[in-house]
Scaffold this active site. Structure first.
Site, mmCIF file in Angstrom:
data_model
loop_
_atom_site.group_PDB
_atom_site.id
_atom_site.type_symbol
_atom_site.label_atom_id
_atom_site.label_comp_id
_atom_site.label_asym_id
_atom_site.label_seq_id
_atom_site.Cartn_x
_atom_site.Cartn_y
_atom_site.Cartn_z
ATOM 1 N N GLU A 212 0.312 0.778 -2.736
ATOM 2 C CA GLU A 212 0.371 0.410 -4.370
ATOM 3 C C GLU A 212 -0.693 -0.544 -4.714
ATOM 4 O O GLU A 212 -1.046 -1.296 -4.257
ATOM 5 C CB GLU A 212 1.712 -0.023 -4.282
ATOM 6 C CG GLU A 212 2.108 -0.788 -5.808
ATOM 7 C CD GLU A 212 3.382 -1.521 -5.671
ATOM 8 O OE1 GLU A 212 3.927 -1.552 -4.434
ATOM 9 O OE2 GLU A 212 3.735 -2.344 -6.593
ATOM 10 N N TYR B 109 -6.493 -5.918 -18.522
ATOM 11 C CA TYR B 109 -6.956 -4.994 -17.734
ATOM 12 C C TYR B 109 -8.344 -4.370 -17.794
ATOM 13 O O TYR B 109 -8.698 -3.485 -17.220
ATOM 14 C CB TYR B 109 -6.055 -3.596 -18.174
ATOM 15 C CG TYR B 109 -4.628 -3.919 -18.143
ATOM 16 C CD1 TYR B 109 -4.005 -4.011 -16.932
ATOM 17 C CD2 TYR B 109 -3.736 -3.848 -19.289
ATOM 18 C CE1 TYR B 109 -2.477 -4.189 -16.687
ATOM 19 C CE2 TYR B 109 -2.473 -3.934 -19.206
ATOM 20 C CZ TYR B 109 -1.830 -4.155 -17.824
ATOM 21 O OH TYR B 109 -0.462 -4.245 -17.902
ATOM 22 N N ALA C 59 4.279 0.606 -15.311
ATOM 23 C CA ALA C 59 5.641 0.192 -15.516
ATOM 24 C C ALA C 59 6.807 0.526 -14.500
ATOM 25 O O ALA C 59 7.782 0.013 -14.242
ATOM 26 C CB ALA C 59 5.971 0.120 -16.994
ATOM 27 N N ASN D 57 0.569 4.778 -19.395
ATOM 28 C CA ASN D 57 -0.364 3.875 -20.128
ATOM 29 C C ASN D 57 -1.552 3.774 -19.446
ATOM 30 O O ASN D 57 -2.556 3.109 -20.128
ATOM 31 C CB ASN D 57 0.534 2.556 -20.554
ATOM 32 C CG ASN D 57 1.762 2.912 -21.251
ATOM 33 O OD1 ASN D 57 1.735 3.543 -22.442
ATOM 34 N ND2 ASN D 57 2.843 2.235 -20.869
ATOM 35 N N HIS E 235 -2.340 -2.502 -8.219
ATOM 36 C CA HIS E 235 -2.228 -3.051 -10.000
ATOM 37 C C HIS E 235 -3.540 -3.536 -9.976
ATOM 38 O O HIS E 235 -4.270 -4.377 -9.220
ATOM 39 C CB HIS E 235 -1.147 -3.722 -9.805
ATOM 40 C CG HIS E 235 0.141 -3.165 -9.609
ATOM 41 N ND1 HIS E 235 0.677 -2.559 -10.343
ATOM 42 C CD2 HIS E 235 0.695 -3.377 -8.381
ATOM 43 C CE1 HIS E 235 1.843 -2.269 -9.880
ATOM 44 N NE2 HIS E 235 2.020 -2.631 -8.234
ATOM 45 N N LEU E 236 -4.008 -3.359 -11.422
ATOM 46 C CA LEU E 236 -5.136 -4.072 -12.052
ATOM 47 C C LEU E 236 -4.770 -5.629 -12.156
ATOM 48 O O LEU E 236 -5.608 -6.382 -11.565
ATOM 49 C CB LEU E 236 -5.595 -3.576 -13.218
ATOM 50 C CG LEU E 236 -6.249 -2.085 -13.253
ATOM 51 C CD1 LEU E 236 -5.783 -1.270 -14.568
ATOM 52 C CD2 LEU E 236 -7.668 -2.061 -12.781
ATOM 53 N N SER E 237 -3.782 -5.894 -12.806
ATOM 54 C CA SER E 237 -3.590 -7.182 -12.958
ATOM 55 C C SER E 237 -2.489 -7.948 -11.938
ATOM 56 O O SER E 237 -2.193 -7.298 -10.913
ATOM 57 C CB SER E 237 -2.487 -7.188 -14.287
ATOM 58 O OG SER E 237 -1.282 -6.451 -14.124
HETATM 59 C C1 DQA Z 1 0.245 -2.539 -13.936
HETATM 60 C C2 DQA Z 1 1.088 -3.577 -14.060
HETATM 61 C C3 DQA Z 1 2.365 -3.237 -14.605
HETATM 62 O O1 DQA Z 1 3.007 -4.161 -14.725
HETATM 63 C C4 DQA Z 1 2.169 -2.347 -15.912
HETATM 64 O O2 DQA Z 1 3.214 -1.919 -16.436
HETATM 65 C C5 DQA Z 1 0.921 -1.626 -15.914
HETATM 66 C C6 DQA Z 1 -0.225 -1.870 -15.204
HETATM 67 C C7 DQA Z 1 -1.317 -3.028 -13.541
HETATM 68 O O3 DQA Z 1 -2.163 -2.171 -13.315
HETATM 69 O O4 DQA Z 1 -1.739 -4.280 -13.597
HETATM 70 O O5 DQA Z 1 0.973 -0.531 -16.766
HETATM 71 O O6 DQA Z 1 0.470 -1.586 -13.075
#
Ligand code: DQA
Length: 143
Positions: free
Chosen positions: A97, A22, A76, A10, A99-101
Site C-alpha cells: 500500500e 500531492y 480515500a 481522485n 500514499h503520497l502524503s
Molecule cells: C492518498 C491519501 C488519502 O487519504 C487520500 O484520500 C488520497 C490520496 C495519498 O496518496 O496520500 O486520495 O492516498
C-alpha cells in the site's frame, strides 16, 4: 516478474489536486517513471486508475494467475473499503500500500487504513517516492 499498479479515486487529478500536499506531477508522469524503473528491474507492469470501487475489485480478481505482486494507492478507499481489503486478502497476491502524503499526520480519519492489515507493507509520506520505495519492498519480497 509482472506486477499490477492500482491508483484509486481522485488520483487522476494529480498535478492540479492540492499540489501543496500531492505535488505538481501528473499521475501519468509518475506512472511513466515507475514503468521505466520497473523495466530496469526486469519487471513488467500493468496500470489501472479508477474512481470506482467495483472496478478496482474486478481488476484485483483479474490479476489472479498473472500478477506476482500489487502496488496500490487506494486513495480515500484506504480508510473504509472493506471490500477492497477482502479482495486483496482473497487474491492472496503480495500487495504493498502506498500514499503520497503522510496519512498519519493529517485529518484523524486518514490515519486509519483498513487495507494495511492485508498488505506486506505500507509506505506513506514520501511523495512520488512512495511508489518507488513500495516497488523496492515488493520486489525484494518476490525474489
Ligand atoms: C492518498 C491519501 C488519502 O487519504 C487520500 O484520500 C488520497 C490520496 C495519498 O496518496 O496520500 O486520495 O492516498
Amino acid at each position: 516478474m509482472k506486477i499490477l499498479v492500482i491508483n484509486g479515486p481522485n488520483l487522476n487529478l494529480l498535478g492540479r489536486r492540492k499540489p501543496e500536499i500531492y505535488g505538481t506531477e501528473t499521475l501519468e508522469d509518475i506512472m511513466n517513471e515507475l514503468s521505466v524503473f520497473l523495466a530496469g528491474k526486469d519487471c513488467g507492469a500493468e496500470f489501472l486508475q479508477s474512481n470506482h470501487e467495483g472496478a478496482i475489485i474486478d481488476r484485483i480478481h483479474e490479476a489472479i494467475g498473472w500478477a506476482d505482486g500489487i502496488i496500490i494507492n487506494p486513495g480515500a478507499y484506504t480508510h473504509y473499503s472493506y471490500a477492497i481489503r477482502d479482495a486483496i486478502e482473497a487474491a492472496a497476491i503480495p500487495t504493498v500500500e502506498v500514499h503520497l502524503s503522510d496519512i498519519h499526520d493529517r485529518e484523524p480519519f486518514r490515519a486509519v487504513s483498513v487495507i494495511e492489515p492485508v498488505c506486506i507493507a505500507q509506505v506513506s509520506a514520501l511523495g512520488k517516492q512512495s511508489y518507488f520505495v513500495g516497488a523496492e519492498i515488493l520486489l525484494s519480497k518476490l525474489q
